[in-house]
Design an enzyme around this catalytic site. Structure first.
Site, mmCIF file in Angstrom:
data_model
loop_
_atom_site.group_PDB
_atom_site.id
_atom_site.type_symbol
_atom_site.label_atom_id
_atom_site.label_comp_id
_atom_site.label_asym_id
_atom_site.label_seq_id
_atom_site.Cartn_x
_atom_site.Cartn_y
_atom_site.Cartn_z
ATOM 1 N N ALA A 115 18.394 -4.338 7.551
ATOM 2 C CA ALA A 115 17.145 -5.091 7.660
ATOM 3 C C ALA A 115 15.949 -4.229 7.275
ATOM 4 O O ALA A 115 15.020 -4.694 6.587
ATOM 5 C CB ALA A 115 16.980 -5.616 9.089
ATOM 6 N N ASN A 143 15.838 -3.659 3.531
ATOM 7 C CA ASN A 143 15.414 -4.872 2.828
ATOM 8 C C ASN A 143 13.892 -4.946 2.747
ATOM 9 O O ASN A 143 13.320 -5.252 1.694
ATOM 10 C CB ASN A 143 15.938 -6.120 3.550
ATOM 11 N N TYR A 179 31.198 -5.213 10.919
ATOM 12 C CA TYR A 179 30.558 -3.912 10.807
ATOM 13 C C TYR A 179 31.524 -2.777 11.168
ATOM 14 O O TYR A 179 32.366 -2.913 12.047
ATOM 15 C CB TYR A 179 29.361 -3.821 11.771
ATOM 16 N N ARG A 184 20.445 -7.572 17.790
ATOM 17 C CA ARG A 184 21.851 -7.255 17.548
ATOM 18 C C ARG A 184 22.513 -7.048 18.907
ATOM 19 O O ARG A 184 22.753 -5.921 19.333
ATOM 20 C CB ARG A 184 21.991 -5.998 16.675
ATOM 21 N N LEU A 226 10.380 -20.212 11.999
ATOM 22 C CA LEU A 226 10.914 -21.479 12.499
ATOM 23 C C LEU A 226 12.021 -22.032 11.616
ATOM 24 O O LEU A 226 12.345 -23.215 11.680
ATOM 25 C CB LEU A 226 9.782 -22.514 12.612
ATOM 26 N N GLY A 247 19.092 -11.944 5.304
ATOM 27 C CA GLY A 247 17.953 -11.284 4.667
ATOM 28 C C GLY A 247 16.725 -12.144 4.556
ATOM 29 O O GLY A 247 15.664 -11.648 4.147
ATOM 30 N N ALA A 248 16.816 -13.424 4.936
ATOM 31 C CA ALA A 248 15.650 -14.312 4.815
ATOM 32 C C ALA A 248 14.513 -13.862 5.719
ATOM 33 O O ALA A 248 13.342 -13.889 5.333
ATOM 34 C CB ALA A 248 16.052 -15.748 5.136
ATOM 35 N N ASP A 261 13.920 -10.825 6.756
ATOM 36 C CA ASP A 261 13.349 -9.600 6.194
ATOM 37 C C ASP A 261 12.423 -9.937 5.028
ATOM 38 O O ASP A 261 11.353 -9.329 4.879
ATOM 39 C CB ASP A 261 14.460 -8.669 5.717
#
Length: 327
Positions: A42, A45, A112, A176, A235, A268-269, A271
């Site tokens: 994150a 990014n 991970y 996380r 949102l 990633g949206a 970030d």
């Protein structure tokens, strides 16, 4: 590329970058034979997104003395990121992540391999050579303090150092839960960091969990009462909500999201949204334009495979913003 003789970065980010392997085909990882290698994280990014927009961005972290660490360093340097504070750890490996190829815009499952990674051994000593006086801005997330007690100490240290020199600070919780010993520990630690930030950027579900409040207004007030200047809440498809006081003017508003033809990959949206908001505020844009840019860059991220491949250049962003003016 040697950077020690160049001016220090104006923006600093820190955390863990991992080598990511994205499945070439849909289905469970157990059935996938071929993957494409990328980088994930994150914090990276956001670093990449801001660097593509022309900011001088530095990255503070550790990678292993292995091929994956070298790959991450080369990738970040190719993006124009200052890696003078990216240290090679000869004793611990670079973290890895494997990501499924989801269909129909669903959130992909990820696996991970990061326990005991080089980045989890970050300490306050890794920031000893940072020229904080050169900073305009520090971006922090809730991931580094989850990695280990020493990485948590580093997180608090760099935030306090940035505040001390008058740099602005943004904070994205990036929850996380699997990395924390308890939900209570996560909540307490992240709220303490958020209270030290000027701009707080939680998702709605994150804000509800961290504050115990349901509405965007109440979540925002929770952080504003603790010292933040502005709270920008993601949102999802509905857009984003802003509440705060920047430039001496108190504002509260919701801007709708940007409609896209097809959602390919949602990772990633958030970030990308942070890249839009932070870059616009650093450009001196008013809050409404900053939130609009966040929505716009967030919409680009979900239309491609990969966490940061959709992040725009300054030129392409200018074209898109001219096509979609703020109303």
């Amino acid at each position: 590329m040697a950077t020690s003789h160049f001016p220090g970065p104006e923006i600093l980010t820190f955390g863990e970058a991992m080598a990511m392997f994205v499945a070439d085909t849909s289905g469970e990882l157990a059935e996938v034979e071929c993957f494409h290698r990328r980088i994930a994280g994150a914090d990276t990014n956001v670093a990449i997104g801001l660097a593509r927009l022309g900011f001088r961005v530095g990255w503070l972290s550790r990678v292993g003395e292995d091929g994956f660490g070298t790959f991450i360093r080369h990738t970040l340097e190719a993006e124009g990121i200052d890696c003078r504070h990216l240290y090679t750890d000869p004793e611990h490996p670079t973290g890895l992540v494997f990501k499924e190829r989801a269909l129909g815009g669903a959130d992909p499952n990820v696996t991970y391999f990061r326990q005991g990674s080089a980045a989890s051994h970050l300490t306050t000593g890794d920031a000893k050579d940072v020229d904080f006086t050169a900073l305009r801005h520090l971006h922090a997330t809730g991931i580094p303090p989850a990695l280990s007690p020493s990485a948590r100490e580093l997180s608090l240290h760099v935030v306090e150092q940035a505040r001390a020199v008058g740099a602005s600070v943004s904070f994205d919780p990036n929850l996380r839960p699997s990395l924390w010993s308890s939900e209570a520990d996560m909540r307490t630690t992240l709220n303490a960091l958020a209270a030290r930030a000027d701009w707080v950027l939680p998702g709605l579900a994150e804000g509800r969990f961290l504050t115990g409040h349901d509405s965007p207004e109440a979540i925002a007030d929770f952080y504003l009462e603790r010292g933040s200047q502005a709270v920008i809440i993601k949102l999802g498809r509905e857009g984003s909500y802003f509440r705060g006081c920047l430039g001496g003017q108190q504002e509260s508003f919701t801007l709708p999201g940007v409609t896209v033809d097809a959602v390919i990959d949602t990772v990633g949206a958030g970030d990308a949204f942070a890249v839009g908001v932070i870059s616009a505020l650093l450009d001196g844009r008013p809050p409404r334009e900053a939130v609009r840019r966040g929505n716009l860059i967030g919409s680009l991220a979900v239309q491609v495979v990969g966490d940061m491949e959709g992040l725009p250049s300054r030129e392409s962003l200018a074209t898109l913003e001219n096509e979609r003016p703020v109303r």
